[in-house]
Structure formats: C-alpha cells, structure tokens
Enzyme design. Structure first.
Site, short mmCIF file in Angstrom:
data_model
loop_
_atom_site.label_atom_id
_atom_site.label_comp_id
_atom_site.label_asym_id
_atom_site.label_seq_id
_atom_site.Cartn_x
_atom_site.Cartn_y
_atom_site.Cartn_z
N ARG A 64 0.82 -1.22 0.00
CA ARG A 64 0.00 0.00 0.00
C ARG A 64 0.86 1.27 0.00
O ARG A 64 0.49 2.27 -0.62
CB ARG A 64 -0.93 -0.03 1.21
CG ARG A 64 -1.95 1.10 1.22
CD ARG A 64 -3.01 0.87 2.28
NE ARG A 64 -4.07 1.85 2.22
CZ ARG A 64 -4.42 2.63 3.25
NH1 ARG A 64 -3.79 2.52 4.41
NH2 ARG A 64 -5.41 3.48 3.13
N HIS A 68 0.40 4.61 -2.36
CA HIS A 68 0.18 5.96 -1.82
C HIS A 68 1.35 6.89 -2.12
O HIS A 68 1.18 8.11 -2.14
CB HIS A 68 -0.09 5.90 -0.31
CG HIS A 68 -1.50 5.50 0.01
ND1 HIS A 68 -2.12 5.81 1.19
CD2 HIS A 68 -2.42 4.82 -0.72
CE1 HIS A 68 -3.36 5.34 1.17
NE2 HIS A 68 -3.56 4.72 0.04
N ASN A 96 -3.96 8.58 5.09
CA ASN A 96 -2.79 7.91 5.66
C ASN A 96 -2.78 7.88 7.19
O ASN A 96 -2.25 6.96 7.80
CB ASN A 96 -1.50 8.62 5.20
CG ASN A 96 -1.24 8.42 3.71
OD1 ASN A 96 -1.53 7.36 3.16
ND2 ASN A 96 -0.71 9.45 3.06
N HIS A 194 -6.22 -5.76 -2.56
CA HIS A 194 -7.01 -6.00 -1.36
C HIS A 194 -7.26 -7.49 -1.13
O HIS A 194 -8.11 -7.86 -0.34
CB HIS A 194 -8.33 -5.22 -1.42
CG HIS A 194 -8.13 -3.73 -1.36
ND1 HIS A 194 -9.10 -2.82 -1.64
CD2 HIS A 194 -7.03 -2.99 -1.02
CE1 HIS A 194 -8.64 -1.58 -1.49
NE2 HIS A 194 -7.37 -1.66 -1.13
C1 HEM Z 1 -9.89 2.57 -5.46
C2 HEM Z 1 -8.74 2.64 -4.92
C3 HEM Z 1 -8.46 2.27 -3.50
C4 HEM Z 1 -9.10 2.61 -2.35
C5 HEM Z 1 -10.34 3.49 -2.21
C6 HEM Z 1 -8.43 1.95 -1.26
C7 HEM Z 1 -8.78 2.07 0.07
C8 HEM Z 1 -8.20 1.35 1.10
C9 HEM Z 1 -8.61 1.40 2.47
C10 HEM Z 1 -9.72 2.29 3.04
C11 HEM Z 1 -7.85 0.52 3.16
C12 HEM Z 1 -7.92 0.21 4.65
C13 HEM Z 1 -6.92 1.09 5.40
C14 HEM Z 1 -7.05 1.01 6.89
O1 HEM Z 1 -8.05 0.50 7.40
O2 HEM Z 1 -6.14 1.49 7.59
C15 HEM Z 1 -6.94 -0.09 2.22
C16 HEM Z 1 -6.01 -1.05 2.55
C17 HEM Z 1 -5.10 -1.57 1.65
N1 HEM Z 1 -4.92 -1.15 0.34
FE1 HEM Z 1 -6.18 -0.01 -0.72
N2 HEM Z 1 -7.39 1.23 -1.77
C18 HEM Z 1 -7.37 1.39 -3.12
C19 HEM Z 1 -6.44 0.89 -4.01
C20 HEM Z 1 -5.32 0.17 -3.64
C21 HEM Z 1 -4.21 -0.13 -4.51
C22 HEM Z 1 -4.09 0.34 -5.95
C23 HEM Z 1 -3.32 -0.85 -3.77
C24 HEM Z 1 -1.99 -1.42 -4.17
C25 HEM Z 1 -1.64 -1.70 -5.39
C26 HEM Z 1 -3.90 -1.02 -2.45
C27 HEM Z 1 -3.35 -1.77 -1.45
C28 HEM Z 1 -3.91 -1.90 -0.19
C29 HEM Z 1 -3.45 -2.86 0.79
C30 HEM Z 1 -2.40 -3.93 0.56
C31 HEM Z 1 -4.18 -2.63 1.96
C32 HEM Z 1 -4.00 -3.33 3.32
C33 HEM Z 1 -2.95 -2.55 4.09
C34 HEM Z 1 -2.62 -3.08 5.47
O3 HEM Z 1 -3.16 -4.09 5.90
O4 HEM Z 1 -1.80 -2.41 6.14
N3 HEM Z 1 -5.09 -0.36 -2.40
N4 HEM Z 1 -7.18 0.43 0.98
#
Ligand code: HEM
Ligand SMILES: *[C@@H]1O[C@H](CO)[C@@H](O)[C@H](O)[C@H]1NC(C)=O
Length: 334
Positions: A64, A68, A96, A194
C-alpha cells in the site's frame, strides 16, 4: 590541417551522437543497481521476510505504501517524509493518518542498504522493490521492477488528501486512475491488492448502518456478511479502528479470491464492491473484468504485474533530479 579539422568534426559528431543517444536509453531499468549495489534485491527481500515473520500484515502494508507514494507527486518517496518545519507530512493526511503503516520496515531496509552501498539506493526504489517482494512472498506474481527513481525533496499534504477513498464513487475512482494512464483493467487489477491486508471499521462503517445518509445498510452487501461485520463494528462507534480482513477466505495469501468475494456481494469496502455493483450502469466496463479475474487467477496475476509496472512509472525523478535520501524520513542537508 584538413585531417585535424575532420577529426574535430568527427569527435563533435560522436559527442552529439552520444548525447542524442543518452535520452533514448532507458533512464530506469531493472538492472540499474547492477554495478553500484548488486545485492539490493536480496537485502530488501531479507528485511521484508524478517518483518513478515513478526507481522503477517507487513507485506500488505508495504504494498500500500508504494501505491500511496506513486499517486502523490509520482513515485518519489514523498510519502516517507516526516513533518519538518513548514513541510506537512503526507502521513498526516486523512487517507494515511492512523492507517498507512510499515514505515519502520522501510527504515530497516534503508539502514541495511546504507550499510551495504551508502548513498546509492533511493527510498522511492525501496518502496517499489518492497512492493514486488511483498506480493511474491504472499504467493502472488513476480515482475521485473524498474529502478533508478530518485527521491523528492518535498511532501505534498494536499495531494495526499486527494488519494482515492473508499466512499468515492466509481466514476471518480476511475478518473483518479486514468489521470495516470491507468485504464479500467489496471484499475480493477490494482484493487486486487485487497486480496491481502486489513481495513479498519471506520472505513466501511457507513455501509453497515447508514449508507449515503439513508440510515440503511448498503444493499450490495450480503446479509450474512453484514451481520458478521456489525458484530465487530458497533453502530455506536463510527470511528472504530477495529480491523477486519480485506479478503476473509485467505487473508494473507495473494490470490484471486478477492474477486470471488465481489461476485458474492462480499466486498469489504464500498469501492471494492462498486467495481461490480455500482448503480446506474456505472460498472458496465469494470464488472466484466471483475468476472474475468474471478475466473482466472493467471489473468489477474498477469494484469496485476503489468499494472504495477505502469503505476511504478508514474512521474519518476531521474538523472540529476531530486536526490538519494540518506534517511527516508528527512531530506538531505549539507
Ligand atoms: C480505489 C482505490 C483504493 C481505495 C479506495 C483503497 C482504500 C483502502 C482502504 C480504506 C484501506 C484500509 C486502510 C485502513 O483500514 O487502515 C486499504 C487497505 C489496503 N490497500 Fe487499498 N485502496 C485502493 C487501491 C489500492 C491499490 C491500488 C493498492 C496497491 C496496489 C492497495 C493496497 C492496499 C493494501 C495492501 C491494503 C491493506 C494494508 C494493510 O493491511 O496495512 N489499495 N485500501
Ligand atoms: C446518517 O448519515 C447522515 C448524513 O451523513 C447524518 O446526517 C445522520 O445523522 C446519520 N444518521 C445516523 C443515525 O448516524
């Protein structure tokens, strides 16, 4: 005399050809550190693997961070800068704050690299390498990571506020990706990230109790899953930081089950489910891609790897732009 003059002319031509050729050579390449830091990949891999042993979530968090980073000022490591003087860290922007994590792992990678090859490997490249290694260690695809990015010298707090959000509607999200030439296939594939990691209740609380101010749950959420989620995310606490797996069937394995969840109305974030279920035909271009990736993990893996390379190429600083930060949290001084 004439011979000497022609040598000068010849040399000038050679210099011109070299200068002209230089811009045609790739500024970034997978072998960028071959001579200057040949063990870069192994070092990053070792530190990521160690982090994963103590924290199974570490690979997701690192993946992630690269996203970002790249979506704000390009892939320049700007996300890693801490508050300093008048500079407002991207880490404190809402997408973030209390959410982006893994910065200590990045520090560990940087320290190991500074030890092996001081002043050589950029923080932006560390994020790109850590992302690929995280996916691979989780069972996902591998790809050749382009290298040679340099580090920016400023954070962009306002830019970070504008990162894609879980309540953005599908059209806005598609626009935010197409700004970087990431098409629908890239968009759907990248959200497949995800398949690993966690999300806090506060990012999907509205879906459980009050979607779009209607005081109703999201109709595109499976009832059994809704009731399950309500148990760990009570109505009384919209800001709950309790964690749920983004992909409950296989929370730490990089696979295509995330897309299968969507087909069963079990996407955790509204932005996830929206790719299949957004109202008013908005999902007409993304839904078929969701179906395709649910049916073929190979298709998903191939598209994910391609999209990650594209994302990693967003506005890199190369050549003499930027710097190689010694500490990923602060710009170099002196
Ligand atoms: C439409 C686009 C996206 C939205 C709205 C989005 C939103 C989010 C949100 C709200 C979370 C949870 C964060 C938390 O609870 O602290 C998350 C987690 C995550 N996102 Fe996304 N995301 C998007 C695209 C992406 C992309 C493009 C990637 C990587 C290529 C990504 C990788 C991740 C990963 C791996 C997690 C888990 C992180 C962890 O467990 O620390 N996301 N995302
Ligand atoms: C539901 O959301 C709307 C708009 O966001 C808000 O005004 C209202 O107070 C919320 N209702 C409850 C019960 O929280």
């Amino acid at each position: 005399m004439a011979a000497a003059a022609s040598v000068v002319v010849l040399c000038a031509l050679v210099v011109l050809a070299a200068a002209g050729g230089a811009s045609a050579w790739p500024v970034m390449s997978p072998s960028y550190y071959e001579a200057s830091c040949p063990s870069v990949y192994d070092i990053v891999r070792r530190v990521v693997q160690e982090a994963r042993c103590t924290d199974p979530r570490a690979p997701a968090s690192l993946l992630r961070l690269h996203f970002h980073d790249c979506f704000v000022n390009g892939c320049d490591g700007s996300l890693l800068l801490d508050d300093f003087g008048a500079m407002h860290s991207e880490k404190n922007a809402p997408p973030n704050k209390g959410s982006a994590r893994g910065f200590d792992v990045v520090d560990g990678i940087k320290a190991a690299l500074e030890n092996a090859c001081p002043g050589v490997v950029s923080c932006a490249d560390i994020l790109a390498l850590a992302a690929e290694i995280s996916v691979e260690l989780s069972g996902g695809p591998s790809w050749n990571v382009m290298l040679g990015r340099r580090d920016g010298t400023a954070a962009n707090f306002e830019g970070a506020r504008d990162l894609p959000g879980p309540t953005d509607d599908l059209d806005l999200l598609r626009r935010k990706f197409s700004e970087f030439n990431l098409d629908d296939t890239d968009f759907v594939a990248l959200q497949g990230a995800h398949t690993i990691g966690r999300a806090q209740c506060r990012f999907f609380h509205d879906r459980l109790y009050n979607i779009s101010g209607t005081e109703q749950p999201d109709q595109t959420l499976d009832m059994a899953y809704l009731n399950e989620l309500r148990q760990s995310c009570p109505a009384s606490d919209p800001e709950s930081t309790a964690l749920r797996n983004l992909d409950p069937p296989t929370p730490d394995a990089f696979d295509n089950s995330f897309y299968g969840n969507l087909l069963r109305n079990r996407g955790l974030l509204q932005s996830d489910q929206g790719m299949l279920s957004a109202p008013g035909g908005a999902a007409s271009t993304t839904a078929p891609i969701v179906v395709r990736f649910a049916g073929s993990q190979d298709d998903f893996f191939r598209s994910f790897a391609t999209a990650m390379v594209k994302m990693g190429n967003i506005s890199p600083l190369t050549g003499s732009m930027g710097e190689i930060r010694r500490n990923c949290r602060v710009v170099n001084r002196g």
